[in-house]
Motif scaffolding. Structure first.
Motif, mmCIF file in Angstrom:
data_model
loop_
_atom_site.group_PDB
_atom_site.id
_atom_site.type_symbol
_atom_site.label_atom_id
_atom_site.label_comp_id
_atom_site.label_asym_id
_atom_site.label_seq_id
_atom_site.Cartn_x
_atom_site.Cartn_y
_atom_site.Cartn_z
ATOM 1 N N ILE B 124 -3.209 -67.757 -23.372
ATOM 2 C CA ILE B 124 -4.524 -67.595 -24.007
ATOM 3 C C ILE B 124 -5.501 -68.635 -23.475
ATOM 4 C CG2 ILE B 124 -5.773 -67.789 -26.193
ATOM 5 C CD1 ILE B 124 -3.363 -66.549 -27.554
ATOM 6 N N ARG B 128 -8.586 -67.646 -21.030
ATOM 7 C CA ARG B 128 -9.957 -67.782 -21.508
ATOM 8 C C ARG B 128 -10.722 -68.811 -20.669
ATOM 9 N NH1 ARG B 128 -7.653 -64.345 -23.807
ATOM 10 N NH2 ARG B 128 -8.137 -63.511 -21.772
ATOM 11 N N ASP B 131 -11.777 -66.917 -17.725
ATOM 12 C CA ASP B 131 -12.941 -66.100 -18.072
ATOM 13 C C ASP B 131 -14.199 -66.954 -18.075
ATOM 14 O OD1 ASP B 131 -11.301 -63.951 -18.354
ATOM 15 O OD2 ASP B 131 -11.333 -63.884 -20.545
ATOM 16 N N ALA B 135 -17.508 -66.495 -15.857
ATOM 17 C CA ALA B 135 -18.778 -66.203 -16.521
ATOM 18 C C ALA B 135 -19.822 -67.277 -16.229
ATOM 19 C CB ALA B 135 -18.556 -66.089 -18.027
ATOM 20 N N PHE B 136 -19.424 -68.288 -15.480
ATOM 21 C CA PHE B 136 -20.320 -69.420 -15.285
ATOM 22 C C PHE B 136 -21.462 -69.084 -14.329
ATOM 23 C CE2 PHE B 136 -21.159 -73.933 -14.847
ATOM 24 C CZ PHE B 136 -20.960 -74.286 -16.163
ATOM 25 N N PRO B 137 -22.673 -69.540 -14.622
ATOM 26 C CA PRO B 137 -23.800 -69.250 -13.734
ATOM 27 C C PRO B 137 -23.708 -70.080 -12.451
ATOM 28 C CG PRO B 137 -24.526 -70.638 -15.540
ATOM 29 C CD PRO B 137 -23.080 -70.338 -15.779
ATOM 30 N N THR B 144 -27.429 -77.745 -9.673
ATOM 31 C CA THR B 144 -27.231 -78.979 -10.422
ATOM 32 C C THR B 144 -26.367 -79.951 -9.620
ATOM 33 O OG1 THR B 144 -27.332 -77.673 -12.423
ATOM 34 C CG2 THR B 144 -26.469 -79.898 -12.641
ATOM 35 N N ARG B 170 -6.015 -63.998 -11.589
ATOM 36 C CA ARG B 170 -5.774 -62.726 -12.285
ATOM 37 C C ARG B 170 -4.645 -61.953 -11.626
ATOM 38 N NH1 ARG B 170 -10.814 -60.793 -14.675
ATOM 39 N NH2 ARG B 170 -11.433 -62.467 -16.064
ATOM 40 N N ARG C 8 -8.336 -60.800 -29.461
ATOM 41 C CA ARG C 8 -9.111 -61.076 -28.259
ATOM 42 C C ARG C 8 -10.606 -61.136 -28.566
ATOM 43 N NH1 ARG C 8 -6.414 -60.454 -23.234
ATOM 44 N NH2 ARG C 8 -8.429 -60.560 -22.220
ATOM 45 N N GLN C 11 -11.309 -64.581 -29.881
ATOM 46 C CA GLN C 11 -11.304 -65.515 -28.746
ATOM 47 C C GLN C 11 -12.589 -65.367 -27.931
ATOM 48 O OE1 GLN C 11 -7.813 -64.726 -26.410
ATOM 49 N NE2 GLN C 11 -6.433 -65.033 -28.141
ATOM 50 N N LEU C 15 -15.348 -68.160 -26.988
ATOM 51 C CA LEU C 15 -15.583 -68.416 -25.573
ATOM 52 C C LEU C 15 -17.062 -68.258 -25.227
ATOM 53 C CD1 LEU C 15 -14.109 -68.946 -22.926
ATOM 54 C CD2 LEU C 15 -14.052 -66.489 -22.566
ATOM 55 N N VAL C 19 -19.342 -70.948 -23.465
ATOM 56 C CA VAL C 19 -19.908 -70.688 -22.139
ATOM 57 C C VAL C 19 -21.429 -70.715 -22.178
ATOM 58 C CG1 VAL C 19 -20.219 -68.906 -20.377
ATOM 59 C CG2 VAL C 19 -17.945 -69.427 -21.219
ATOM 60 N N ILE C 22 -22.611 -74.336 -22.375
ATOM 61 C CA ILE C 22 -22.458 -75.069 -21.113
ATOM 62 C C ILE C 22 -23.444 -74.543 -20.068
ATOM 63 C CG2 ILE C 22 -20.844 -75.675 -19.271
ATOM 64 C CD1 ILE C 22 -18.603 -75.440 -21.327
ATOM 65 N N SER C 23 -23.593 -73.221 -20.002
ATOM 66 C CA SER C 23 -24.566 -72.655 -19.060
ATOM 67 C C SER C 23 -25.952 -73.193 -19.338
ATOM 68 C CB SER C 23 -24.638 -71.133 -19.176
ATOM 69 O OG SER C 23 -23.385 -70.574 -19.114
ATOM 70 N N VAL C 26 -26.121 -76.778 -18.125
ATOM 71 C CA VAL C 26 -26.144 -76.882 -16.662
ATOM 72 C C VAL C 26 -27.506 -76.454 -16.127
ATOM 73 C CG1 VAL C 26 -25.241 -75.830 -14.563
ATOM 74 C CG2 VAL C 26 -23.685 -76.651 -16.297
ATOM 75 N N LEU C 251 -12.434 -57.456 -12.886
ATOM 76 C CA LEU C 251 -13.240 -58.540 -12.332
ATOM 77 C C LEU C 251 -14.640 -58.077 -11.952
ATOM 78 C CD1 LEU C 251 -10.680 -60.374 -10.081
ATOM 79 C CD2 LEU C 251 -12.035 -61.408 -11.891
ATOM 80 N N ASN C 292 -27.114 -64.328 -17.719
ATOM 81 C CA ASN C 292 -25.835 -65.038 -17.812
ATOM 82 C C ASN C 292 -25.041 -64.606 -19.035
ATOM 83 O OD1 ASN C 292 -26.399 -66.555 -15.599
ATOM 84 N ND2 ASN C 292 -27.088 -68.345 -16.735
ATOM 85 N N ALA C 296 -21.513 -62.817 -19.140
ATOM 86 C CA ALA C 296 -20.350 -63.451 -19.764
ATOM 87 C C ALA C 296 -19.643 -62.472 -20.694
ATOM 88 C CB ALA C 296 -20.779 -64.702 -20.525
ATOM 89 N N VAL C 299 -17.646 -60.220 -18.584
ATOM 90 C CA VAL C 299 -16.454 -60.875 -18.047
ATOM 91 C C VAL C 299 -15.336 -60.801 -19.073
ATOM 92 C CG1 VAL C 299 -15.452 -63.101 -17.431
ATOM 93 C CG2 VAL C 299 -17.656 -62.438 -16.480
ATOM 94 N N ILE C 300 -15.697 -61.114 -20.316
ATOM 95 C CA ILE C 300 -14.700 -61.131 -21.384
ATOM 96 C C ILE C 300 -14.150 -59.725 -21.626
ATOM 97 C CG2 ILE C 300 -14.427 -61.533 -23.860
ATOM 98 C CD1 ILE C 300 -16.572 -63.825 -23.425
ATOM 99 N N SER C 303 -11.931 -58.564 -18.718
ATOM 100 C CA SER C 303 -10.587 -59.127 -18.679
ATOM 101 C C SER C 303 -9.708 -58.489 -19.766
ATOM 102 C CB SER C 303 -10.693 -60.653 -18.779
ATOM 103 O OG SER C 303 -9.953 -61.179 -19.818
ATOM 104 N N GLY C 321 0.578 -62.328 -26.210
ATOM 105 C CA GLY C 321 -0.714 -62.813 -26.689
ATOM 106 C C GLY C 321 -1.412 -61.722 -27.380
#
Lengths: 544, 293, 321
Positions: B124, B128, B131, B135-137, B144, B170, C8, C11, C15, C19, C22-23, C26, C251, C292, C296, C299-300, C303, C321
């Motif tokens: 898990i 995650r 993932d 998903a990060f830009p 940056t 994956r 899921r 989760q 997530l 994300v 953080i995005s 950044v 993906l 973004n 995201a 993406v989730i 997956s 899981g």
């Protein structure tokens, strides 16, 4: 990417020249291309080059530039100065209507100028009207209106400044007039996100029809345009990558497009496309950080200027479509000093200059007293001529023992070095370590008074754009006088002197001035871009 | 290229015989070896300084001149010798392509096999996390990072490697999930083999096929990504040559139409490298695949 | 299955919050901001600072993030700084064209990859195998801008078979069926580029996993029992070949929305990829954040879908899981 310091577009104003000759043919659609998509179409909210190209088709200013960089009538039919030169009175054209049929009056002009000074306005144009008497008081909320703006009747308006302000016509040419009956209903603080940004109503030769994001803007002829209707019925402006739009031009999918220099051969070999070569006012330069003692050494700056093969940049990288620039005014500008001494390309002289100043060569790099001639040079990506020019300059300087480390970045990143901020996000002064050298373009306007912010001690960041840190009062004083003098001959002599001084002191090392290249399909007639831009005679364009 | 499995099997000798049967794999080894030698001995092989602007007889710079006796592959838009830049570019591009792909391989394989084998919370959290990376830009991340570090070969390899291991993860996890309940894996567990031993001795070799494919693709991708990075302030900086920036410097219709010497050589170099790595990968897989009898 | 999805889902939400924060951080740490891209000599730096403050750019990142997130919870992605338009309206205009392009090429890729991949695996080192291998590696060795330009030059400028770029023939004003056909005609070249540059991965994976399957004992058993070669390929080997397809489908789900920057740029396609890049260079945070965030989510979801499909295709795959 928008290199907004190369502000060629802010120069490019207004659109239709008064239409005397009738159209050989009326009707039809022309499609033109530009390489980046416009954003916000409110001309008073942070206009960029690409915005202005569209806005000047939809809106008008009071005056607009002539091809020889004087001013001519646009919305204002005529204007007069008061005896003390501090008040200018505009008489508007008769019977002008907005695209929705309402009459355009002096109240709209007053509304526009006042809105920019509103305390709640955040669109970046306030600095332009700050000179008007009472604008600051209104801006600070100390007055209910601007005392220097007086509507005399529906067709007459007077604007008064505190001091004699020579660039007043240039200022007015840069402010497009908005309809009060539309924008007056939107609180100024909401202008940045209003629907009108993508659906403007103006008075210009074309009415806005639709904006398709990522594709095009469609405009239709304003048949009641006060200066005579355009010959075309419809104008489509597409946005796309330079190479693609060029292919579309050659194939005939678009009727006119900018031509990137590296592809000029493809245009020359296609019989249906006509190439236009147009002088521009913007030029590239190497900026220096004079706070760095090595760069403060005049000998080092002179040697760099002598070592850079600017002719090779023009002939090799620009295929000859450009000129070498020797001072801060390109040859096509009225302030250009004709007696300026050209900067020679002379590597031997450069070597000698450094030798004489005591910079000793060892291991390919020169040094003196423990200091080595090693600099970082920042440049922006996206313009192939500038990118390659950077590598050429680096190779040139290597030959005379100056080591340059190139670093590419996008424009907003470069800005963070030139206009640095402190840890709290507030603007701070530039230091020796922020940058050494940078390559940028500068779009000198018709009125050179903007150099005040670039070359006076007061103009250093965070107060202005004097990134280089040029603090010699001799240069600054000429600029101050230039702004307060109305007599054109005297101004010319002041700016000529300034130009000569910059040639000798080289706070910026001027490089080259690129010509703009446009191609048009021969079915589109009267397509004649000039120094003011691509759309200058759009009302006379016609298609077969 | 399942590193852990290689030495033992090679020592077995039988693998080598089958390996040589793959003529293509051998040719690939030769090609790659040649490229590596070219990279290592670039300063000796290159006819000119790759940064120097080539001067013609009259001293004027030879911008974009067609191949000639003096310049076998012509000169580029700045008048630099294309052959010399191609030779020096080998160094940069091979280093970036192979190191970044290997970095992605190691991260993806280790995390993937762990997640798939251990399952539960390990899976898990790792999945995650993956993932989140996907998903990060990435554009903003690059901008940056570029404001904090100086662009260099190492930062370029690191950034590309760290942004491109997700597919490997994956695939590896998927394969592990499939394999871990197979009889021979469960048997190894019953016989008392430790987790790490099972993962790397029994699962990894059986999952090699998709991982090899992915890593081969990763090499090409890394070589090309490098040139895109320099647009954002990372990547190798001028005047250093790489195959990627030679190609992206040539992105105009005119070059395509009439100056093939600017894009064919670096394009072919990348293609040859990738093909060679692919055939080598095929050969390795056939050689070391435990199921191949 | 349901508890699995619910787990899921939880989760995923956690997530997503992490994300997006953080995005956001950044992005704000990236050099420069939207206002600085507007700098021009006629505007004093003070005015820029004022506009920055009005936008809230200089507030602490957590404060800005909370503002953004609370707007989002009300379904509001905010306004584009560059365009002065609501982000939702922009996304609506751009999502369709991107989906059209990516979905079409994905279907093509999977179809071609399965056909050629299975064939190559069944007849390894045949002419078809070598040709397809070389071609797909050429596809990833040459950057897509080069492929794009080459196709435009050959098939559009020289031969005149296809339009160079755009979503439709703008000055023609087609409607109905004519518009549909016109758009399909405009899609041909970009779909071609996306297919050629995107096929390598799936094709190589299909080939490798099918050939792996063909060596398995159960296939040998089936063969020895006289099961036809075609049936073996389709029933057994192909099923194995689908696993990498599923992984890569999972993906690439985000790409259905986010599109391909370079192909969209080269063909002046009004898609999401170009919008994202424009917004990055303009530091147009509301637009970038919206793209973004949606990416995201995909993406989730991607997956999750991949994990569920593994179980369906290959019963050997079991989840705890």
């Amino acid at each position: 990417m928008r290199h907004l310091l190369t502000l060629s577009a802010a120069l490019v104003l207004a659109s239709a020249s008064a239409q005397t000759a009738a159209c050989p043919k009326i009707g039809g659609t022309a499609t033109i291309a530009q390489n980046s998509e416009p954003g916000n179409l409110n001309p008073l909210i942070f206009p960029t080059t690409y915005d202005t190209n569209i806005e000047e088709l939809v809106f008008n200013a009071l005056v607009k530039p002539t091809a020889d960089l004087d001013y001519q009538a646009d919305l204002a039919q005529s204007w007069t100065f008061s005896a003390d030169k501090k008040t200018i009175t505009f008489k508007l054209q008769p019977g002008v209507k907005w695209h929705d049929g309402q009459a355009l009056t002096a109240k709209d002009v007053a509304f526009t100028l006042t809105a920019i000074a509103s305390p709640k306005y955040n669109g970046g144009a306030f600095s332009q009207v700050e000179v008007i008497t009472g604008a600051n008081a209104y801006h600070d909320g100390k007055a209910k209106s601007i005392s220097g703006i007086k509507v005399i009747d529906d067709r007459t308006i007077a604007v008064t400044t505190d001091k004699v302000y020579a660039p007043i016509l240039a200022t007015m040419a840069g402010i497009m007039i908005l309809p009060q009956h539309i924008y007056g209903k939107i609180p100024v603080e909401n202008w940045q996100k209003d629907a009108t940004n993508r659906n403007p109503v103006g008075s210009g030769p074309f009415k806005f029809k639709q904006f398709r994001s990522g594709e095009l803007i469609e405009l239709e002829a304003n048949k009641n345009y006060f200066a005579g209707r355009p010959c075309l019925d419809r104008l489509i402006v597409r946005f796309g990558d330079a190479n693609t739009m060029l292919a579309a031009l050659v194939k005939g999918e678009v009727d006119a497009a900018p031509v990137p220099v590296p592809s000029v051969a493809s245009v020359k070999s296609s019989p249906n496309v006509k190439l236009s070569v147009v002088d521009q006012l913007n030029f590239d330069y190497v900026g220096t950080n004079l706070r760095n003692p090595l760069l403060a050494d005049q000998a080092v700056r002179n040697a760099m200027a002598y070592a850079i093969n600017r002719k090779a940049i023009v002939s090799g990288l620009m295929s000859g479509y450009g000129n070498v620039v020797d001072t801060l005014f390109p040859k096509s500008h009225w302030a250009y000093p004709t007696n300026v001494k050209p900067i020679p390309y002379d590597p031997a002289l450069a070597q000698k200059t450094l030798d004489d100043a005591g910079w000793k060569m060892s291991g390919g790099v020169r040094s003196k007293g423990g200091k080595t001639l090693k600099f970082r040079m920042f440049y922006t990506t996206g313009n192939p001529v500038r990118e390659r020019g950077a590598a050429l300059i680096q190779a040139n300087l290597r030959q005379i023992g100056i080591q340059v480390d190139l670093q590419s970045m996008d424009f907003p990143t470069l800005v963070t070095f030139l206009l640095p901020k402190d840890g709290k996000g507030q603007p701070r002064a530039v230091t020796t370590s922020d940058f050494d050298l940078f390559i940028l373009g500068f779009g000198i306007e018709r009125d050179p008074s903007e150099y005040l912010s670039y070359f006076t001690a007061d103009g250093q960041p965070p107060n202005g754009y004097n990134f280089s840190g040029y603090t010699n009062p001799a240069g600054g004083n000429l600029l101050v006088k230039g702004q307060e003098t109305v007599n054109q001959a005297t101004r010319k002599s002041l700016y000529n002197q300034f130009g000569l001084m910059m040639r000798d002191q080289l706070p910026w090392i001027p490089l080259t001035q690129a010509q703009a290249l446009y191609g048009n399909q021969t079915r589109l007639h009267n397509f004649a871009p000039d120094i003011r831009g691509v759309n200058v005679n759009v009302t006379r364009w016609w298609v077969q | 290229m399942s590193v852990a499995a290689v030495p033992k099997r090679l020592a077995g000798g039988r693998g080598l015989g089958r390996f040589t049967r793959h003529r293509l794999a051998l040719i690939s080894v030769v090609v790659l070896g040649l490229f590596i030698l070219i990279g290592v001995f670039a300063p000796l092989l290159a006819p000119y300084d790759p940064y120097d602007l080539a001067a013609g007889p009259g001293g004027e710079i030879q911008f974009t001149s067609a191949p000639s006796a003096a310049f076998w592959l012509g000169t580029d838009a700045l008048g630099r010798d294309v052959l010399s830049r191609l030779i020096f570019g080998t160094r940069v591009s091979l280093t970036i392509g192979i190191s970044a792909a290997l970095l992605a391989l190691v991260i993806g394989v280790v995390l993937g096999v762990l997640a798939g084998f251990r399952g539960g919370w390990t899976d898990i959290i790792l999945s995650r996390f993956t993932d989140a990376v996907a998903a990060f830009p990435s554009l903003f991340l690059i901008l940056t990072v570029s404001s904090f570090v100086k662009p260099s070969l190492i930062t370029t390899v690191t950034i590309i490697g760290l942004l491109s291991w997700v597919s490997t993860y994956r695939l590896m996890r998927g394969e592990t999930l499939k394999l871990r309940h197979q009889e021979y894996v469960e048997a190894a567990g019953a016989l008392g083999a430790g987790d790490w031993r099972i993962m790397f001795r029994h699962i990894l070799p059986n999952a090699a096929a998709p991982i090899i494919v992915q890593t081969t693709l990763g090499v090409a991708e890394a070589i090309l990504t490098e040139s895109a990075l320099s647009f954002l302030g990372l990547g190798v900086q001028q005047p250093i040559a790489s195959w990627g920036n030679m190609l992206s410097d040539a992105r105009t219709i005119t070059v395509l139409q009439s100056q093939p010497w600017l894009w064919l050589p670096p394009g072919l170099a990348i293609l040859l490298t990738v093909l060679a790595i692919n055939f080598l990968g095929d050969g390795l897989r056939d050689t070391f695949n435990p199921r191949e009898k | 299955m349901l508890p699995f999805i619910a787990k899921r889902g939880i989760q995923g939400v956690i997530l997503l919050i992490m994300v997006s924060f953080i995005s956001f951080a950044v992005m704000n740490l990236a050099p420069g901001n939207a206002m600085q891209t507007f700098i021009n000599p006629r505007m004093s730096p003070q005015e820029i600072t004022r506009a920055e403050n009005a936008l809230g750019i200089n507030k602490p990142i957590p404060v800005q993030y909370l503002g953004w997130a609370s707007n989002l919870l009300q379904g509001n992605f905010g306004y584009s700084v560059r365009n002065g338009e609501s982000v939702t309206a922009l996304l609506k205009q751009r999502a369709g064209p991107t989906l059209l392009l990516t979905a079409t090429s994905f279907v093509l890729i999977v179809f071609i990859a399965l056909v050629i991949g299975v064939y190559s695996a069944a007849r390894p080192y045949s002419l078809v195998d070598y040709l397809s291998t070389t071609l797909v590696f050429a596809g990833i060795s040459i950057p897509s801008f080069f492929f794009g330009l080459t196709l435009i030059y050959l098939f559009s400028v020289q031969l005149g078979w296809f339009p160079t770029s755009g979503f439709e023939s703008y000055s023609a004003g087609h409607q109905g069926l004519a518009l549909f056909l016109d758009r399909a005609w405009h899609m041909a070249l970009p779909v071609c580029v996306l297919t050629l540059t995107g096929i390598a991965g799936i094709l190589r994976h299909v080939r490798s996993s099918v050939s792996e399957a063909l060596r398995q004992d159960y296939i040998r058993t089936a063969r020895s029992k006289g099961v036809g070669e075609r049936a073996i390929l389709v029933k057994h080997a192909l099923r194995n070949g689908l696993i990498p397809v599923v992984t890569l489908l999972g993906l690439s789900l985000p790409a259905f929305f986010a599109g391909s920057v370079i192909t969209e740029t080269i063909f002046a396609w009004p898609g999401m990829g170009r919008l994202l890049v424009d917004s990055v260079f303009a530091r147009d945070y509301p637009v970038s954040m919206a793209i973004n965030t949606i990416t995201a989510v995909l993406v989730i979801v991607g997956s999750l879908v991949a994990d569920m499909l593994y179980g369906l295709i290959d019963p050997r795959v079991r989840f705890d899981g």
